[in-house]
Scaffold this active site. Sequence first.
Site, PDB file in Angstrom:
ATOM      1  N   GLU A  42      13.567 -25.831 133.391  1.00  0.00           N
ATOM      2  CA  GLU A  42      13.036 -27.088 132.866  1.00  0.00           C
ATOM      3  C   GLU A  42      12.148 -27.784 133.891  1.00  0.00           C
ATOM      4  O   GLU A  42      12.501 -27.893 135.067  1.00  0.00           O
ATOM      5  CB  GLU A  42      14.209 -28.003 132.491  1.00  0.00           C
ATOM      6  N   LYS A 115      12.367 -32.181 123.260  1.00  0.00           N
ATOM      7  CA  LYS A 115      13.802 -32.296 123.533  1.00  0.00           C
ATOM      8  C   LYS A 115      14.444 -33.383 122.674  1.00  0.00           C
ATOM      9  O   LYS A 115      13.989 -34.524 122.636  1.00  0.00           O
ATOM     10  CB  LYS A 115      14.001 -32.606 125.018  1.00  0.00           C
ATOM     11  N   CYS A 152      17.873 -28.289 128.252  1.00  0.00           N
ATOM     12  CA  CYS A 152      18.897 -28.894 129.111  1.00  0.00           C
ATOM     13  C   CYS A 152      19.993 -29.617 128.318  1.00  0.00           C
ATOM     14  O   CYS A 152      20.853 -28.967 127.754  1.00  0.00           O
ATOM     15  CB  CYS A 152      18.246 -29.795 130.150  1.00  0.00           C
TER      16      CYS A 152
END
Length: 290
Positions: A42, A115, A152
């Site tokens: 990431e 995300k 993540c």
Amino acid sequence: MKVTLAATQFACSTDAAENLDRAERAVREAARKGAQVILLQELFETPYFCKDHLASHFELARPAEGNPVVRRFQALARELGVALPLSFFERANNAYFNSLAMIDADGAVLGVYRKSHIPEGPGYHEKFYFSPGDTGFRVWKTRFGSLGVGICWDQWFPEAARCMAIMGAEVLLYPTAIGSEPQDAGIDSRDHWQRTMQGHAAANVMPLVASNRVGVERGEKYEMTFYGSSFIAGPTGEKVVEADRSSETVLTATFDLEAVRRQRHAWGVFRDRRPELYGPIMTLDGEGTL
């Protein structure tokens, strides 16, 4: 179809050009090892800047369209004939997202995922920088299978993994930046982190790749040690290969996705789903409405 997946990990410095060169070296090494789907960590272009609340870090973001880093790795994916999910900090007019471009083996960008779950905690101040993603979960049909990607904090949510599996994912991919908890040196989330994703692989009966960073990074207030431990899990959740906590590493593992598909369907976890019973998961408290 047999597909070789790669996880990578390396440390990131304040020199963006150096970080991009490290990422390219990792991709090239993975390709030399036969990898066809290669996962970088990431936000690898910079240190993990979310350690601090600094408005100046917004200057690191770029639009998806015409992004020079995306273009560079498009050319690399085309040269090597590999699928390359690419994490980047996206500016979209007045909004900012923690995003990923899915680059296929011909260098084409198949789309962007933003995300969905944005964390907030000591040293992980992502809500200061990123709006919650508005793309929904994404699954892309690449030359090397259908790939689902979470970023993540997304990896802690079984709902995200299951949605991608229902949407046709054959492999789950999670680029990551996680390490020490600055407020409490006694917390080591490494094993919890791995087991959560191993559960996604096992529950959805498909391979999973997690790529984390390594090294010590210092912000204005916090110092963080990223614990690496990138890994590839098999379709029953077993760790097939795993990196250590500190080394620059490239891992590979090969899976027969057709054989895994047969295994997944024979196990019955999708056949026996009861979506009509899952209403509570659509609420925050199990009873009300969003």
